[in-house]
Each structure stands twice: as C-alpha cells, then as structure tokens.
Design a protein around this motif. Structure first.
Motif, PDB file in Angstrom:
ATOM      1  N   SER A 133      16.282  -4.181  10.703  1.00  0.00           N
ATOM      2  CA  SER A 133      15.209  -5.184  11.055  1.00  0.00           C
ATOM      3  C   SER A 133      15.944  -6.673  10.893  1.00  0.00           C
ATOM      4  N   ASN A 134      16.865  -6.605   9.906  1.00  0.00           N
ATOM      5  CA  ASN A 134      17.578  -7.894   9.946  1.00  0.00           C
ATOM      6  C   ASN A 134      18.574  -8.366  11.097  1.00  0.00           C
ATOM      7  N   SER A 135      18.945  -7.022  11.585  1.00  0.00           N
ATOM      8  CA  SER A 135      19.971  -7.336  12.786  1.00  0.00           C
ATOM      9  C   SER A 135      18.934  -7.585  13.959  1.00  0.00           C
ATOM     10  N   LEU A 136      17.962  -7.016  13.892  1.00  0.00           N
ATOM     11  CA  LEU A 136      17.027  -7.165  15.245  1.00  0.00           C
ATOM     12  C   LEU A 136      16.647  -8.644  14.989  1.00  0.00           C
ATOM     13  N   ARG A 137      16.200  -9.038  13.819  1.00  0.00           N
ATOM     14  CA  ARG A 137      15.695 -10.606  13.886  1.00  0.00           C
ATOM     15  C   ARG A 137      16.714 -11.507  14.109  1.00  0.00           C
ATOM     16  N   LYS A 138      18.009 -11.413  13.849  1.00  0.00           N
ATOM     17  CA  LYS A 138      18.946 -12.277  13.996  1.00  0.00           C
ATOM     18  C   LYS A 138      19.170 -12.508  15.733  1.00  0.00           C
ATOM     19  N   GLU A 139      19.091 -11.291  16.202  1.00  0.00           N
ATOM     20  CA  GLU A 139      19.540 -11.295  17.696  1.00  0.00           C
ATOM     21  C   GLU A 139      18.329 -11.869  18.651  1.00  0.00           C
ATOM     22  N   PRO A 146      -1.367  -6.976  19.927  1.00  0.00           N
ATOM     23  CA  PRO A 146      -0.058  -7.473  20.229  1.00  0.00           C
ATOM     24  C   PRO A 146       0.583  -7.286  21.306  1.00  0.00           C
ATOM     25  N   ILE A 147       0.285  -6.084  22.076  1.00  0.00           N
ATOM     26  CA  ILE A 147       0.839  -5.819  23.263  1.00  0.00           C
ATOM     27  C   ILE A 147       0.167  -6.915  24.246  1.00  0.00           C
ATOM     28  N   LEU A 148      -1.192  -7.004  24.358  1.00  0.00           N
ATOM     29  CA  LEU A 148      -2.094  -7.380  25.118  1.00  0.00           C
ATOM     30  C   LEU A 148      -1.921  -9.068  25.027  1.00  0.00           C
ATOM     31  N   ARG A 149      -1.817  -9.262  23.759  1.00  0.00           N
ATOM     32  CA  ARG A 149      -1.583 -11.006  23.704  1.00  0.00           C
ATOM     33  C   ARG A 149      -0.416 -11.287  24.462  1.00  0.00           C
ATOM     34  N   LEU A 150       0.879 -10.612  24.329  1.00  0.00           N
ATOM     35  CA  LEU A 150       2.053 -10.983  24.758  1.00  0.00           C
ATOM     36  C   LEU A 150       1.981 -10.883  26.413  1.00  0.00           C
ATOM     37  N   ILE A 151       1.317  -9.801  26.794  1.00  0.00           N
ATOM     38  CA  ILE A 151       1.369  -9.781  28.207  1.00  0.00           C
ATOM     39  C   ILE A 151       0.548 -10.957  28.705  1.00  0.00           C
ATOM     40  N   LYS A 152      -0.594 -11.440  28.152  1.00  0.00           N
ATOM     41  CA  LYS A 152      -1.087 -12.564  28.744  1.00  0.00           C
ATOM     42  C   LYS A 152      -0.309 -13.741  28.785  1.00  0.00           C
ATOM     43  N   LYS A 153       0.513 -13.990  27.388  1.00  0.00           N
ATOM     44  CA  LYS A 153       1.259 -15.199  27.474  1.00  0.00           C
ATOM     45  C   LYS A 153       2.474 -15.014  28.648  1.00  0.00           C
ATOM     46  N   ILE A 172       8.858 -11.431  23.537  1.00  0.00           N
ATOM     47  CA  ILE A 172       9.242 -10.024  22.972  1.00  0.00           C
ATOM     48  C   ILE A 172       8.296  -9.603  21.871  1.00  0.00           C
ATOM     49  N   LEU A 173       7.900  -8.431  22.003  1.00  0.00           N
ATOM     50  CA  LEU A 173       7.397  -7.520  20.902  1.00  0.00           C
ATOM     51  C   LEU A 173       8.292  -6.520  20.231  1.00  0.00           C
ATOM     52  N   ILE A 174       8.202  -6.851  18.770  1.00  0.00           N
ATOM     53  CA  ILE A 174       9.160  -6.345  17.945  1.00  0.00           C
ATOM     54  C   ILE A 174       8.400  -5.372  17.171  1.00  0.00           C
ATOM     55  N   ILE A 175       8.493  -3.947  17.377  1.00  0.00           N
ATOM     56  CA  ILE A 175       7.812  -2.871  16.704  1.00  0.00           C
ATOM     57  C   ILE A 175       8.888  -2.184  15.472  1.00  0.00           C
ATOM     58  N   GLU A 176       8.427  -2.442  14.358  1.00  0.00           N
ATOM     59  CA  GLU A 176       9.075  -1.868  13.273  1.00  0.00           C
ATOM     60  C   GLU A 176       8.435  -0.498  13.044  1.00  0.00           C
ATOM     61  N   GLU A 177       9.570   0.331  12.458  1.00  0.00           N
ATOM     62  CA  GLU A 177       9.249   1.820  12.244  1.00  0.00           C
ATOM     63  C   GLU A 177       8.345   2.551  13.325  1.00  0.00           C
ATOM     64  N   ILE A 178       8.832   2.312  14.371  1.00  0.00           N
ATOM     65  CA  ILE A 178       8.103   3.092  15.765  1.00  0.00           C
ATOM     66  C   ILE A 178       7.916   4.307  15.595  1.00  0.00           C
ATOM     67  N   ASN A 225       9.732 -11.028  32.044  1.00  0.00           N
ATOM     68  CA  ASN A 225      10.004 -11.925  31.003  1.00  0.00           C
ATOM     69  C   ASN A 225       9.458 -11.357  29.757  1.00  0.00           C
ATOM     70  N   LEU A 226       8.560  -9.945  29.689  1.00  0.00           N
ATOM     71  CA  LEU A 226       8.594  -9.430  28.466  1.00  0.00           C
ATOM     72  C   LEU A 226       9.306  -8.207  27.985  1.00  0.00           C
ATOM     73  N   TYR A 227       9.608  -8.153  26.839  1.00  0.00           N
ATOM     74  CA  TYR A 227      10.447  -7.169  26.374  1.00  0.00           C
ATOM     75  C   TYR A 227       9.811  -6.575  24.973  1.00  0.00           C
ATOM     76  N   ILE A 228      10.353  -5.363  24.677  1.00  0.00           N
ATOM     77  CA  ILE A 228       9.927  -4.629  23.824  1.00  0.00           C
ATOM     78  C   ILE A 228      11.001  -3.998  22.788  1.00  0.00           C
ATOM     79  N   TRP A 229      11.134  -4.377  21.863  1.00  0.00           N
ATOM     80  CA  TRP A 229      12.453  -3.801  20.939  1.00  0.00           C
ATOM     81  C   TRP A 229      11.606  -3.317  19.678  1.00  0.00           C
ATOM     82  N   ALA A 230      12.556  -2.258  19.041  1.00  0.00           N
ATOM     83  CA  ALA A 230      11.844  -1.760  18.005  1.00  0.00           C
ATOM     84  C   ALA A 230      12.861  -1.128  16.881  1.00  0.00           C
ATOM     85  N   THR A 231      12.826  -0.667  15.707  1.00  0.00           N
ATOM     86  CA  THR A 231      13.599  -0.192  15.049  1.00  0.00           C
ATOM     87  C   THR A 231      12.964   1.222  14.696  1.00  0.00           C
TER      88      THR A 231
END
Length: 632
Positions: A195-201, A389-396, A406-412, A474-480
């Motif tokens: 999570s920390n690595s992803l947050r920094k990136e 969260p996914i729909l809110r980001l799609i709209k933006k 970007i949508l970050i999914i922890e513990e996918i 312009n929408l990315y989905i990254w997860a841990t």
C-alpha cells in the motif's frame, strides 16, 4: 550541463511553495515561446528565491554584492507542455491568456540558503537577474558548469520517464508511449509495504486540481469600497487574514464603523501603507475581497477573497490611511480589476484525482458501482441512487478528459471480485487508445444518474458516442493483493489476464524502515532487520510459506521506543511472540523446539518477564554470527 534559471520574488512565494510541493513549474505563454522547443528534460533547474539587496533590477555590479535568500536545485523531468486548467493558487484570478499554462515537471534535489551572488558563475547569475527583470520568464543556459550541482547532485536523481508529457499544438496530450498499465495489481506477502509503495507511485503521477465555480449574489444597492489595514498590535496579520478568510481589528472607531456603515456585499482592499523618500505615499495591497458576514461583536468581517497575495503595487500620490476608510477618489485605480464583479463571487473547488476503496468479504456490486439507498427528506424516508467509487471516477474522467484519474483497490482478493465487478468486468479490455474496447449497456437507474449529472454535451460526446458505458483512457485502476493469506478468495484466470501484476518480495522495502531499530535479547541489542531475517531463515527452511514470515512492516516504527529505538516489551510479547506461537508454530513443535526453550507460550511469557533467556543456544549463536551486537 544545461541549466534553466528562474528568479522568484517575495510576492510569488505562495506559487513557489505550491510548485515545490507539487514538483511543477510554469510560465506565461507570452514569455516562454523561446523555451517551448528546447529539450529541457534532463536539464537542471535553479529556482532563486528572494534577494537581500532589494531587486534584480539593480545594475550588474550592484547585484553581485548581495545574496539570494535560498536557491532550490532540481532536475527537470519533462519538456514544456501546455495545460489550460488552473494550477497555481493565484491563477484563478488571472485571465486565461495570463495564466502559467506552459508547464514542466521537476524533482527537487536540494536547497541552499544564503547563496552569495558573486559565488555563482557569471552566466548563471546573470540569467537569474534577467529572469527577475523580465518576470515569469526563465533563461536556458547550455553547456555550463556549476560545481555545487556537479559535485553534490550529478548522480542524486533517477528520472522517471513514465511521467513524461509532451507539448503538441497548444493542447495537453498524454503521450501514448507512457508505460502506465491501466489495470495493475501489486502483490506479495502481508506487511511488505504494498500500500505504501502504491501510494508513493500514485502521488507522483496523479494530482488533484482546482476548478472555478461562479455564483451571483442579488444586491439591491451599489456597494461601498473600503481600504483596511492589516497591522494589529504592531504585527502584520495579512497572511493570517487571507488564509482564514477574515479581517479583524481592535480599533474602537473601526469597530463602530463596521457596525454602522459596512454592508454585506461591500468590497475591501487589504493594504499596508508607508512613506517613500518622504515625497509621496505608497500602498501595498495584499488582497481584494467581498464582505460576506459581520462578526457578532463587530470586531471583524468574514471575507470572500477574490484576489490574494497580490504582487507589490505602488499607487503614487495615493495615501490609504487609517484602520478602515472608505475609498472614493481612487476607487478606479485600486479596484480596477473587480469593478465589474459587483455581484459575482468566484469559488474554487478541488477535484480529487484518486479514490481509494478496501474490498472485504461481503462487499457488493451496489457498493462498488452504485445502488438506490434510503435517506431522509422532509422527515420521510426516500430512495436515491448513490454512485460507488468506480462510477464517481468514470463521471470525473468524462468531465475532465485531459486529467488522469485512478481508483485504488486495497485487498482486492478479500472479496469475490467477479461479483463485485459484475458487468464492469467487460470494460477492463482496453483498445489501443486506452478506452474500453467493449462498452456495455446500462441499467435504467445508472443511465438516469449519468443523464442528470453530466452536462448534455459531455454525455453526447461520451456515452452516446461510444454507445454505452466505458472506461476512458484517462482512468486507471490499481490494486494491492496478498499473495496468500487467511480469508482471501481466488481470482479466475479470465479476470487475472486483464491485469498487469507486479511482485513485491518479502524484503524489497526493508530499507524504508529506520535502520536504527533494535530488539533486546538476553540483555544484548540486535539490529531488528537482521533478527527478522535470521528468524525467517529458520522458518523458511522448515517449510513455512512466505506469506506467514515476518515482513518489514509487520511492526511499525511506533512499536519501538521513541528514545531508545528498542522494541517495546509489550509489543514484543503480546503481538510479536504471540503471532509466532499461535499462527506460525502452533502445530509445529519440532521447529518450536529449535527456536525456543519452551513449547508453551505462557512459559515463554513468564521467562521473558523474569528476564530469563527464551531462545535456544543454536538460534542465539546463529544470530550473533549474522550480526554482532550493536550495544549492551
């Protein structure tokens, strides 16, 4: 080496602070045309702040006698690109053609205080001086040497090409060669710092931004215009007033004037006056604002600042006296920029580029995408469609196509992802441009939400044009994801093949933990990471899987004593040793006998409390062999 020199005056400190915090700098289009085609990427940046001698407009000989308050040295990561959106704090008050739209990104290497100008190579010093004279302009100097950079910083920074941006036809375009996966999962054992690595990136690539919203107030009468002072008890309080959206005073006459003469909707100029050469008066105006509210005791006003941290302005032959005074004769000069804004208030809104969600057993499609939910309205329970969260980001992403989200999914893998994603699963296939290859039809409630909440033009250019809901480029989905752990669900191959995977090994991030953390064993102090590695070797050689070993972030820095940096006894026994006995060695008595002098935790606990040895001689011998003691 090539160096871009930029001078920053005191009046621009708020922009300097923002640029340093967000690793971005920019110039007005009118003064940076000569830099657009320069290969800035990889060059050094010198931001020179302040000048103890007064002004860069001094002669070259006079300039060299003084010092710069601070010099910031950086490495430029991108060439010039053009972006019309608002970035710096004061841009929202500028006309579009006056904004700092030609921009580049950099990484800060170091900062140097009190730099004597005579110690800087002449060409660089002159570049800084000319930049200050021209204002908002940089000077690019090729093939020059500066030892301060050369010796200390030449190899200090690795440039991350993945965040490069390009300048094309005055439009910001995301370079198609960017190596950013649209769907990525970072996986590894629990506590490896995923999570920390992803947050920094994410923080380096995805940035929040500011938009303006304009509202108009009904106003029955012509507003008054006031000049107000910012000095109270001999202290200049301008910054405090601007930051807290207020103006206040302890002047009794001023308080009486606030009570009886100042009206909601009046305009004020926050100023500081002084006498220049005793021949005429000069006023520095820090901000222009509109009165929104009077404080109950009339000792102050709530202000909507329309302009803040204005550059120094000199109004010759104008004397703005007193704590508060009505401006009459010079109103057109002081309030020139806002006389047409009588009923207009511009408010800024920060748009977040990132949403973060944690999956868990029972997390649903309705929570992730959207669903009708009950809420109170006029003392009645009604139902409203609430986006996930996914729909809110799609709209933006539809609304701001030149910004990355970007949508970050922890513990996918702690939820059943096929059920959570539902038909969104179809959208994970991207075409060559980055949009979903196969848009999907929408349920009526989802369609109704987007129709109501998207501007008609945006809806036509996205949903209608694509013939369905889709993930834009312009929408990315990254997860841990924990590679293996209690309570996780397997993911099927069809889902996994739509993601890039990045493995984080057990010890990959251990250097991010402080190196002075220690553990006390038999009255001897050992380096925590060495102890952890020796214990892991014992466990791993006996078949304990990676996900159950002791990771670098199994313990936090707060678990160690702040002064001695030694692991706290309560954490050592009640968290660490309990985990070893109850989770790892519960059914492995053979391995337990190789490491500890007793099989039962209560015996180990009592031995530790009585300051007796709890580890076997073999384990202690191996530990001492790997790492000599660092203190008694």
């Amino acid at each position: 080496m090539n160096i871009l020199t930029v001078y920053v005056g005191e009046a621009s400190k708020i922009n300097l602070d923002y640029g340093l915090k967000n690793n971005i700098w920019g110039f007005k289009e009118s003064v940076s045309k000569d830099l657009i085609n320069e290969e800035l990427k990889g060059s050094y940046l010198v931001l020179a702040f302040g000048f103890t001698g007064g002004s860069p407009r001094k002669s070259e000989d006079e300039w060299k006698k003084y010092s710069l308050n601070k010099v910031y040295v950086g490495r430029i990561k991108t060439n010039i690109y053009n972006e019309k959106s608002i970035e710096w704090p004061d841009e929202k008050y500028l006309k579009e053609n006056e904004r700092y739209s030609n921009r580049f990104r950099f990484d800060l290497i170091s900062e140097i205080e009190d730099v004597e100008i005579k110690s800087i190579p002449t060409e660089i010093g002159e570049g800084i001086r000319k930049s200050g004279i021209a204002q908002s302009r940089g000077y690019f100097i090729k093939n020059i040497n500066w030892d301060v950079i050369d010796q200390s910083h030449q190899d200090a920074l690795e440039i991350n090409d993945s965040s490069d941006l390009s300048y094309k036809k005055n439009i910001l375009e995301i370079n198609d060669t960017l190596d950013l996966p649209y769907q990525k999962i970072i996986y590894g054992a629990p506590g490896t710092g995923k999570s920390n690595s992803l947050r920094k990136e994410v923080s380096k690539i995805f940035e929040d931004f500011i938009i303006e919203k304009t509202t108009y107030l009904d106003q029955d009468s012509e507003p008054n215009y006031w000049s107000v002072g910012c000095t109270m008890d001999e202290i200049n309080r301008a910054e405090e007033m601007l930051e807290n959206n207020e103006w206040f005073t302890n002047d009794l006459k001023a308080i009486d004037k606030i009570k009886n003469e100042v009206n909601i909707g009046d305009f004020i100029a926050l100023k500081s006056s002084f006498v220049k050469e005793r021949s005429y008066s000069v006023s520095r105006v820090f901000g222009i604002g509109k009165v929104l509210q009077k404080e109950p005791n009339n000792e102050g006003l709530k202000i909507e600042w329309i302009k803040k941290y204005l550059p120094a302005k000199e109004f010759e032959n104008i004397y703005l006296s007193g704590t508060i005074k009505r401006v009459l004769t010079h109103k057109e000069i002081i309030f020139a920029d806002i006389l047409n804004l009588k009923n207009k208030i511009i408010q800024s809104e920060i748009i977040s580029s990132c949403e973060r969600v944690t999956f868990y057993d029972g997390y649903t499609y309705g929570q992730f995408v959207g669903a009708y939910k009950p809420y109170m309205e006029d003392n009645e329970i009604v139902y409203k469609y609430v986006p996930g969260p996914i729909l809110r980001l799609i709209k933006k992403a539809y609304e701001y196509p030149n910004k990355k989200f970007i949508l970050i999914i922890e513990e996918i893998n702690r939820a059943k992802v096929d059920r959570v994603f539902g038909d969104i699963f179809q959208l994970l296939d991207r075409d060559s441009k980055g949009d979903s290859e196969y848009p999907i039809s929408m349920a009526e409630e989802l369609k109704e939400y987007l129709v109501k909440n998207l501007e008609e033009k945006i809806y036509e250019n996205t949903i209608v044009e694509k013939k369905g809901l889709y993930l834009p480029k312009n929408l990315y989905i990254w997860a841990t994801m924990n590679s293996s752990d209690q309570g996780v669900y397997p993911m099927d191959t069809a889902f996994k093949r739509r993601w890039d995977f990045e493995y984080l090994s057990l010890n990959q991030k251990e250097d991010e933990m402080k190196s002075d953390l220690r553990i006390k064993i038999d009255n001897t102090l050992y380096d925590w990471n060495i102890y952890r590695r020796v214990l892991n070797d014992f466990l791993g050689e006996s078949g304990i899987t990676e996900d159950r070993l002791i990771s670098p972030f199994f313990l936090k820095e707060k678990d160690f004593d702040q002064n001695t940096k030694i692991l706290k006894n309560s954490i050592y026994t009640n968290k660490f040793l309990m985990y070893i006995f109850d989770d790892i060695l519960k059914h492995n008595t053979r391995l337990k006998d190789r490491i500890f002098k007793a099989r039962n935790f209560y015996i180990i606990f009592e031995k530790f409390r009585n300051n007796e040895s709890i580890y076997t001689d073999d384990f202690i011998m191996l530990l001492k062999k790997e790492n000599d003691s660092v203190g008694e």
